[in-house]
Scaffold this active site. Structure first.
Site, PDB file in Angstrom:
ATOM      1  N   TYR A   1      53.500 140.996  41.571  1.00  0.00           N
ATOM      2  CA  TYR A   1      52.139 140.622  41.969  1.00  0.00           C
ATOM      3  C   TYR A   1      51.275 140.150  40.798  1.00  0.00           C
ATOM      4  O   TYR A   1      50.137 139.725  41.008  1.00  0.00           O
ATOM      5  CB  TYR A   1      51.447 141.813  42.642  1.00  0.00           C
ATOM      6  CG  TYR A   1      52.114 142.260  43.918  1.00  0.00           C
ATOM      7  CD1 TYR A   1      52.038 141.479  45.066  1.00  0.00           C
ATOM      8  CD2 TYR A   1      52.831 143.450  43.969  1.00  0.00           C
ATOM      9  CE1 TYR A   1      52.659 141.878  46.236  1.00  0.00           C
ATOM     10  CE2 TYR A   1      53.449 143.853  45.140  1.00  0.00           C
ATOM     11  CZ  TYR A   1      53.367 143.067  46.272  1.00  0.00           C
ATOM     12  OH  TYR A   1      53.978 143.459  47.433  1.00  0.00           O
TER      13      TYR A   1
ATOM     14  N   HIS B   1      45.370 137.748  44.393  1.00  0.00           N
ATOM     15  CA  HIS B   1      44.838 139.080  44.693  1.00  0.00           C
ATOM     16  C   HIS B   1      44.629 139.925  43.437  1.00  0.00           C
ATOM     17  O   HIS B   1      43.937 140.930  43.488  1.00  0.00           O
ATOM     18  CB  HIS B   1      45.804 139.808  45.632  1.00  0.00           C
ATOM     19  CG  HIS B   1      45.205 140.205  46.949  1.00  0.00           C
ATOM     20  ND1 HIS B   1      43.904 139.950  47.332  1.00  0.00           N
ATOM     21  CD2 HIS B   1      45.761 140.877  48.006  1.00  0.00           C
ATOM     22  CE1 HIS B   1      43.691 140.433  48.541  1.00  0.00           C
ATOM     23  NE2 HIS B   1      44.786 141.002  48.975  1.00  0.00           N
TER      24      HIS B   1
ATOM     25  N   ASN C   1      45.314 147.373  49.925  1.00  0.00           N
ATOM     26  CA  ASN C   1      44.769 147.863  51.195  1.00  0.00           C
ATOM     27  C   ASN C   1      44.395 149.342  51.176  1.00  0.00           C
ATOM     28  O   ASN C   1      43.741 149.817  52.095  1.00  0.00           O
ATOM     29  CB  ASN C   1      45.764 147.607  52.335  1.00  0.00           C
ATOM     30  CG  ASN C   1      45.939 146.123  52.600  1.00  0.00           C
ATOM     31  OD1 ASN C   1      45.266 145.281  52.022  1.00  0.00           O
ATOM     32  ND2 ASN C   1      46.870 145.798  53.472  1.00  0.00           N
TER      33      ASN C   1
ATOM     34  N   ASN D   1      40.490 143.451  52.605  1.00  0.00           N
ATOM     35  CA  ASN D   1      40.988 144.793  52.925  1.00  0.00           C
ATOM     36  C   ASN D   1      40.738 145.818  51.821  1.00  0.00           C
ATOM     37  O   ASN D   1      40.540 147.002  52.111  1.00  0.00           O
ATOM     38  CB  ASN D   1      42.480 144.741  53.272  1.00  0.00           C
ATOM     39  CG  ASN D   1      42.708 144.100  54.619  1.00  0.00           C
ATOM     40  OD1 ASN D   1      41.841 144.131  55.497  1.00  0.00           O
ATOM     41  ND2 ASN D   1      43.868 143.490  54.797  1.00  0.00           N
TER      42      ASN D   1
END
Length: 194
Positions: A22, A27, A74, A120
């Site tokens: 990631y 994000h 999240n 989120n």
């Protein structure tokens, strides 16, 4: 003998997802900017605590805790709730840095409070703090190329090296915002950077 909990003037939380896969995704701009700001201040955000990696430093004589939740986007609220509870911080002393798909890459928007807007991570933090009254810096990662494009695929997609450069250039304005928040002058930050 009673020991008091360490006093923190402000907690700065960068949102993202842990793990190599990631690292370069849209994000994760919150993680990257917290690292950039902390590096500028000589702080390492590497101590595992409160379900996140943390580092503490002084900014203009005030204690600031930098946090990168390791609970995945999240569930960011799990870490934020632990930190806020441990240090007895009201929501107004928790500054969150996150991605925003409604802003062009390299743009930033500062808000004193507000709804999660479909993000989120922000939604989970609001639930965990039982409040939407926490300040945030939203960092533009660009709009989806097409309305039908899957939002999860977009935010978990990679920014280009040039786009990352643009995002990293926002570390200075983010640090300035942090300093103004410590002086209780977030309005000045909004006037400068919104």
């Amino acid at each position: 003998m009673l020991f008091s909990k360490p006093n923190i003037d402000l907690c700065v939380v960068g949102l993202g997802n842990p793990g190599k896969k990631y690292e370069r995704t849209r994000h994760n701009v919150g993680f990257v900017l917290v690292d950039e700001i902390a590096r500028e201040l000589g702080v390492s955000v590497s101590r595992l605590k409160h379900q996140g990696t943390c580092g503490q430093g002084l900014v203009d004589g005030k204690k600031v805790l930098f946090v990168k939740p390791q609970t995945f986007m999240n569930r960011s609220g799990l870490c934020v709730h632990e930190v806020a509870s441990y240090y007895r911080l009201p929501p107004e002393r928790v500054l969150v840095i996150c991605d925003d798909v409604s802003l062009d890459v390299g743009r930033m928007r500062i808000r004193r409070k507000g709804s999660h807007g479909g993000h989120n991570g922000l939604r989970d933090i609001a639930l965990s703090l039982d409040s939407e009254n926490y300040p945030r810096i939203k960092i533009g990662v660009g709009k989806k190329p097409h309305p039908d494009y899957d939002l999860a695929d977009w935010v978990l997609g990679a920014l280009s090296p040039k786009e990352w450069e643009t995002v990293r250039d926002l570390a200075g304005p983010c640090l300035d915002t942090l300093r103004l928040l410590l002086e209780d002058d977030l309005n000045e930050a909004m006037n400068r950077y919104n």
